[in-house]
Motif scaffolding. Structure first.
Motif, PDB file in Angstrom:
ATOM      1  N   GLY A  26     -27.525  34.617  26.222  1.00 56.18           N
ATOM      2  CA  GLY A  26     -27.551  35.062  27.627  1.00 56.18           C
ATOM      3  C   GLY A  26     -27.563  33.866  28.567  1.00 56.18           C
ATOM      4  O   GLY A  26     -26.819  33.819  29.564  1.00 56.18           O
ATOM      5  N   LYS A  27     -28.379  32.886  28.239  1.00 56.97           N
ATOM      6  CA  LYS A  27     -28.487  31.694  29.086  1.00 56.97           C
ATOM      7  C   LYS A  27     -27.178  30.906  29.106  1.00 56.97           C
ATOM      8  O   LYS A  27     -26.735  30.439  30.154  1.00 56.97           O
ATOM      9  CB  LYS A  27     -29.638  30.818  28.574  1.00 56.97           C
ATOM     10  CG  LYS A  27     -30.041  29.704  29.507  1.00 56.97           C
ATOM     11  CD  LYS A  27     -31.307  29.039  28.977  1.00 56.97           C
ATOM     12  CE  LYS A  27     -31.843  28.008  29.930  1.00 56.97           C
ATOM     13  NZ  LYS A  27     -33.150  27.479  29.481  1.00 56.97           N
ATOM     14  N   MET A  76     -25.316  42.017  33.006  1.00 55.05           N
ATOM     15  CA  MET A  76     -25.695  40.940  32.059  1.00 55.05           C
ATOM     16  C   MET A  76     -26.270  41.620  30.817  1.00 55.05           C
ATOM     17  O   MET A  76     -27.317  42.287  30.883  1.00 55.05           O
ATOM     18  CB  MET A  76     -26.740  40.090  32.784  1.00 55.05           C
ATOM     19  CG  MET A  76     -27.363  38.982  31.994  1.00 55.05           C
ATOM     20  SD  MET A  76     -26.428  37.481  32.140  1.00 55.05           S
ATOM     21  CE  MET A  76     -26.309  37.065  30.424  1.00 55.05           C
ATOM     22  N   VAL A  93     -26.655  41.383  26.342  1.00 54.85           N
ATOM     23  CA  VAL A  93     -26.452  40.803  25.009  1.00 54.85           C
ATOM     24  C   VAL A  93     -26.817  41.901  24.003  1.00 54.85           C
ATOM     25  O   VAL A  93     -27.885  42.532  24.132  1.00 54.85           O
ATOM     26  CB  VAL A  93     -27.369  39.570  24.790  1.00 54.85           C
ATOM     27  CG1 VAL A  93     -27.187  38.995  23.395  1.00 54.85           C
ATOM     28  CG2 VAL A  93     -27.116  38.507  25.858  1.00 54.85           C
ATOM     29  N   GLY A 142     -30.285  32.403  22.767  1.00 61.87           N
ATOM     30  CA  GLY A 142     -29.762  31.506  23.798  1.00 61.87           C
ATOM     31  C   GLY A 142     -28.414  31.939  24.360  1.00 61.87           C
ATOM     32  O   GLY A 142     -27.858  31.262  25.227  1.00 61.87           O
TER      33      GLY A 142
HETATM   34  C1  LIG Z   1     -31.952  39.742  29.331  1.00 63.05           C
HETATM   35  C2  LIG Z   1     -30.904  39.205  28.372  1.00 63.05           C
HETATM   36  C3  LIG Z   1     -29.544  39.189  29.045  1.00 63.05           C
HETATM   37  C4  LIG Z   1     -31.292  37.766  27.980  1.00 63.05           C
HETATM   38  O1  LIG Z   1     -30.334  37.256  27.054  1.00 63.05           O
HETATM   39  P1  LIG Z   1     -30.838  36.572  25.698  1.00 63.05           P
HETATM   40  O2  LIG Z   1     -29.666  36.024  25.001  1.00 63.05           O
HETATM   41  O3  LIG Z   1     -31.678  37.551  24.963  1.00 63.05           O
HETATM   42  O4  LIG Z   1     -31.792  35.428  26.267  1.00 63.05           O
HETATM   43  P2  LIG Z   1     -31.762  33.878  25.825  1.00 63.05           P
HETATM   44  O5  LIG Z   1     -32.000  33.809  24.356  1.00 63.05           O
HETATM   45  O6  LIG Z   1     -30.521  33.249  26.332  1.00 63.05           O
HETATM   46  O7  LIG Z   1     -33.022  33.311  26.617  1.00 63.05           O
HETATM   47  C5  LIG Z   1     -32.927  32.159  27.433  1.00 63.05           C
HETATM   48  C6  LIG Z   1     -34.304  31.638  27.695  1.00 63.05           C
HETATM   49  O8  LIG Z   1     -35.064  32.640  28.396  1.00 63.05           O
HETATM   50  C7  LIG Z   1     -36.278  32.885  27.679  1.00 63.05           C
HETATM   51  N1  LIG Z   1     -36.604  34.307  27.744  1.00 63.05           N
HETATM   52  C8  LIG Z   1     -35.763  35.330  27.521  1.00 63.05           C
HETATM   53  N2  LIG Z   1     -36.431  36.510  27.629  1.00 63.05           N
HETATM   54  C9  LIG Z   1     -37.724  36.171  27.908  1.00 63.05           C
HETATM   55  C10 LIG Z   1     -38.907  36.923  28.120  1.00 63.05           C
HETATM   56  N3  LIG Z   1     -38.900  38.276  28.100  1.00 63.05           N
HETATM   57  N4  LIG Z   1     -40.047  36.259  28.390  1.00 63.05           N
HETATM   58  C11 LIG Z   1     -40.070  34.925  28.444  1.00 63.05           C
HETATM   59  N5  LIG Z   1     -38.976  34.130  28.232  1.00 63.05           N
HETATM   60  C12 LIG Z   1     -37.817  34.770  27.980  1.00 63.05           C
HETATM   61  C13 LIG Z   1     -35.964  32.499  26.251  1.00 63.05           C
HETATM   62  O9  LIG Z   1     -37.160  32.176  25.554  1.00 63.05           O
HETATM   63  C14 LIG Z   1     -35.077  31.296  26.435  1.00 63.05           C
HETATM   64  O10 LIG Z   1     -35.888  30.163  26.695  1.00 63.05           O
HETATM   65  P3  LIG Z   1     -35.448  28.632  26.306  1.00 63.05           P
HETATM   66  O11 LIG Z   1     -34.093  28.389  26.941  1.00 63.05           O
HETATM   67  O12 LIG Z   1     -36.531  27.818  26.917  1.00 63.05           O
HETATM   68  O13 LIG Z   1     -35.393  28.611  24.825  1.00 63.05           O
HETATM   69  C15 LIG Z   1     -30.813  40.044  27.052  1.00 63.05           C
HETATM   70  O14 LIG Z   1     -32.042  39.959  26.372  1.00 63.05           O
HETATM   71  C16 LIG Z   1     -30.460  41.496  27.294  1.00 63.05           C
HETATM   72  O15 LIG Z   1     -29.291  41.862  27.289  1.00 63.05           O
HETATM   73  N6  LIG Z   1     -31.488  42.339  27.508  1.00 63.05           N
HETATM   74  C17 LIG Z   1     -31.291  43.761  27.712  1.00 63.05           C
HETATM   75  C18 LIG Z   1     -30.476  44.073  28.952  1.00 63.05           C
HETATM   76  C19 LIG Z   1     -31.055  43.489  30.217  1.00 63.05           C
HETATM   77  O16 LIG Z   1     -32.232  43.616  30.514  1.00 63.05           O
HETATM   78  N7  LIG Z   1     -30.148  42.881  30.994  1.00 63.05           N
HETATM   79  C20 LIG Z   1     -30.486  42.318  32.286  1.00 63.05           C
HETATM   80  C21 LIG Z   1     -30.269  43.368  33.325  1.00 63.05           C
HETATM   81  S1  LIG Z   1     -30.786  42.816  34.919  1.00 63.05           S
END
Ligand SMILES: CC(C)(COP(=O)(O)OP(=O)(O)OC[C@H]1O[C@@H](n2cnc3c(N)ncnc32)[C@H](O)[C@@H]1OP(=O)(O)O)[C@@H](O)C(=O)NCCC(=O)NCCS
Length: 149
Positions: free
Chosen positions: A90-91, A78, A80, A88
């Motif tokens: 990732g969600k 997963m 982004v 939003g």
């Molecule tokens: C983790 C990841 C996939 C999330 O995707 P994203 O597009 O950044 O997250 P989104 O914007 O879709 O977040 C969805 C919701 O989660 C919440 N959220 C995301 N990260 C958060 C955090 N660290 N703390 C609290 N809330 C969080 C957002 O506020 C959002 O809330 P809402 O729907 O109420 O507005 C992305 O940040 C990423 O690629 N990170 C680095 C790689 C990683 O860690 N991958 C997962 C491996 S297990």
């Protein structure tokens, strides 16, 4: 909400250039190839923003230890791109995959979540199970699971 994100099915190979900078920075593209990427039941989703692939997720049939009797799916890779995180995307990608799984009557989804991603998965309805564990070279993880309905 129109976020401008278009979600399509993509190949395993298409995920690697996104997995690499986000999940395996500084490591070769080959480190982004996962066992099971090419299994027939595995599918990969790509999120495209303005025709650019910016987000990927992989859904792989794999039973979590506590759920041997059911078909479960593990979310892997997963990712982004950094400049597109927090919008939003990732969600949306995870929700899209969950809907496809429900169409296949698969109701158990889990992942090995990086500690830093736990709040994201919690926000998406996943709960941690058990204690933290370390994946060598990557860091602290938690098993997280959600029953779809
Ligand atoms: C983790 C990841 C996939 C999330 O995707 P994203 O597009 O950044 O997250 P989104 O914007 O879709 O977040 C969805 C919701 O989660 C919440 N959220 C995301 N990260 C958060 C955090 N660290 N703390 C609290 N809330 C969080 C957002 O506020 C959002 O809330 P809402 O729907 O109420 O507005 C992305 O940040 C990423 O690629 N990170 C680095 C790689 C990683 O860690 N991958 C997962 C491996 S297990």
């Amino acid at each position: 909400m129109d976020t401008g994100l278009q979600i399509n099915s993509i190949s395993a190979a298409e995920t690697y250039p996104i997995r690499q900078p986000v999940l395996r920075p500084g490591k070769p593209l080959a480190s982004c190839v996962f066992d099971g990427d090419d299994f027939p039941t595995t599918f990969h989703l790509g999120g495209f923003y303005k025709n650019r692939l910016v987000a990927v997720a992989t859904f792989m049939e794999h039973n979590q230890l506590d759920h041997k009797s059911k078909i479960a799916v593990q979310v892997r890779g997963m990712a982004v791109l950094k400049e597109y995180q927090g919008r939003g995307f990732g969600k949306l990608l995870l929700n899209f995959g969950e809907k496809l799984l429900l169409d296949r009557r698969i109701k158990t989804v889990w992942m090995n979540a990086r500690e830093i991603a736990v709040p994201f998965y919690k926000n998406c309805g996943y709960n941690t199970i058990g204690k933290a564990f370390i994946i060598p070279g990557i860091g602290i993880h938690f098993v997280m699971l959600k029953n779809l309905s």
